[in-house]
Design a protein around this motif. Structure first.
Motif, short mmCIF file in Angstrom:
data_model
loop_
_atom_site.label_atom_id
_atom_site.label_comp_id
_atom_site.label_asym_id
_atom_site.label_seq_id
_atom_site.Cartn_x
_atom_site.Cartn_y
_atom_site.Cartn_z
N PHE A 50 0.97 -1.23 -0.22
CA PHE A 50 0.07 0.01 -0.08
C PHE A 50 0.81 1.03 -0.01
O PHE A 50 0.73 2.00 -0.60
CB PHE A 50 -0.97 -0.01 1.20
CG PHE A 50 -1.70 1.16 1.50
CD1 PHE A 50 -2.82 1.57 0.63
CD2 PHE A 50 -1.28 2.15 2.42
CE1 PHE A 50 -3.47 2.70 0.82
CE2 PHE A 50 -1.89 3.53 2.57
CZ PHE A 50 -3.01 3.80 1.79
N LEU A 51 1.78 1.26 0.78
CA LEU A 51 2.62 2.40 1.04
C LEU A 51 3.56 2.69 -0.21
O LEU A 51 3.68 3.83 -0.97
CB LEU A 51 3.75 2.33 2.16
CG LEU A 51 3.25 2.42 3.51
CD1 LEU A 51 4.32 2.12 4.57
CD2 LEU A 51 2.53 3.89 3.74
N ALA A 52 3.90 1.42 -0.90
CA ALA A 52 4.54 1.69 -2.52
C ALA A 52 3.80 2.29 -3.36
O ALA A 52 4.10 3.16 -3.95
CB ALA A 52 5.25 0.47 -2.36
N GLU A 99 1.74 6.81 -6.51
CA GLU A 99 0.88 7.84 -7.05
C GLU A 99 0.93 9.29 -6.87
O GLU A 99 0.58 9.92 -7.47
CB GLU A 99 -0.69 7.10 -6.52
CG GLU A 99 -0.82 5.75 -7.36
CD GLU A 99 -1.03 5.65 -8.54
OE1 GLU A 99 -1.78 6.63 -9.10
OE2 GLU A 99 -0.74 4.81 -9.23
N ILE A 100 1.41 9.38 -5.59
CA ILE A 100 1.52 10.77 -5.21
C ILE A 100 2.79 11.44 -5.71
O ILE A 100 2.70 12.60 -6.20
CB ILE A 100 2.06 10.79 -3.40
CG1 ILE A 100 0.79 10.47 -2.82
CG2 ILE A 100 2.26 12.27 -3.16
CD1 ILE A 100 0.67 10.26 -1.47
N LEU A 130 8.48 17.57 0.36
CA LEU A 130 7.60 16.40 0.09
C LEU A 130 7.99 15.21 -0.66
O LEU A 130 7.65 14.17 -0.29
CB LEU A 130 6.41 17.17 -0.35
CG LEU A 130 5.08 16.19 -0.50
CD1 LEU A 130 4.51 15.66 0.95
CD2 LEU A 130 3.92 16.86 -1.11
N LEU A 131 8.67 15.25 -1.97
CA LEU A 131 9.19 14.36 -2.55
C LEU A 131 10.22 13.41 -1.90
O LEU A 131 10.22 12.21 -1.98
CB LEU A 131 9.72 14.76 -3.98
CG LEU A 131 10.20 13.63 -4.97
CD1 LEU A 131 9.26 12.61 -5.25
CD2 LEU A 131 10.87 14.38 -5.97
N SER A 132 11.04 14.28 -0.98
CA SER A 132 12.04 13.66 -0.06
C SER A 132 11.33 12.77 0.91
O SER A 132 11.79 11.68 1.26
CB SER A 132 12.98 14.51 0.37
OG SER A 132 13.76 14.09 1.38
N ILE A 151 9.34 7.25 2.91
CA ILE A 151 8.62 6.18 3.11
C ILE A 151 8.91 4.91 2.29
O ILE A 151 8.73 3.84 2.80
CB ILE A 151 6.86 6.89 2.83
CG1 ILE A 151 6.53 7.89 3.80
CG2 ILE A 151 6.09 5.66 2.56
CD1 ILE A 151 5.67 8.57 3.43
N LEU A 152 9.26 5.19 1.08
CA LEU A 152 9.83 4.08 0.30
C LEU A 152 10.79 3.37 0.72
O LEU A 152 10.99 2.10 0.54
CB LEU A 152 9.89 4.51 -1.41
CG LEU A 152 8.64 4.96 -1.99
CD1 LEU A 152 9.03 5.57 -3.31
CD2 LEU A 152 7.74 3.49 -2.31
#
Length: 169
Positions: free
Chosen positions: A81-83, A88-89, A126-128, A133-134
């Motif tokens: 789910f996190l991946a 998607e974000i 935010l990308l960082s 999270i990944l």
């Protein structure tokens, strides 16, 4: 195993057995025995032993294995789910970063330049976070590779400061 105890190969015996009780139900028994005295030929003269019903322990072990399996499945679902969500974000976020960079190339002035710089910093931050999270998912899966990146602490702190200034005004 018990023959080893009788033949003098061992002085202790410990074995788990599955037996049927008087109610035709299977139970688990832990049988233990110890030779305390042998004759001149090495044959046991005195054997002390106990049997213990360990059915509740075996049931608990079975439940723990099932719970572990369910927890591992849940962790895998969470990682998937996190991946998925992170990817998607990232797609629209990359568009925001790209468009912001294009707008900065047009040499904006004044407040617009400051706002675009703050937008660029915030989007990259935010990308960082999404990448972190990944990475967390990769760490949990044991598939992490470390990359070392040089950065300017003063520039990072300035960007954080400008981001918070925008929130406060």
């Amino acid at each position: 195993l018990f023959s080893q105890l009788l033949n003098g190969n061992s002085t202790n015996f410990r074995h788990e057995l599955r037996l049927m009780n008087n109610n035709n139900e299977y139970i688990w028994i832990l049988a233990r025995a110890m030779v305390t005295k042998r004759d001149h030929l090495g044959m046991p003269l005195i054997v002390l032993g106990t049997t213990t019903d360990i059915s509740h322990i075996k049931e608990t072990e079975k439940e723990l294995v099932a719970a572990k399996t369910e927890a591992e499945k849940g962790s895998e679902y969470k990682n998937q789910f996190l991946a998925t969500m992170s990817h998607e974000i990232r797609t629209p976020l990359n568009a925001i970063i790209g468009l912001t960079n294009l707008m900065l190339l047009e040499k904006p002035t004044g407040e617009l330049k400051g706002n675009l710089s703050t937008l660029s910093f915030s989007a990259n931050h935010l990308l960082s976070l999404i990448n972190d999270i990944l990475d967390l998912s990769k760490i949990e899966a044991g598939k992490i590779d470390f990359n070392y990146t040089d950065f300017q602490l003063s520039k990072l702190m300035k960007g954080v400061h400008e981001t918070f200034l925008q929130k406060c005004t």
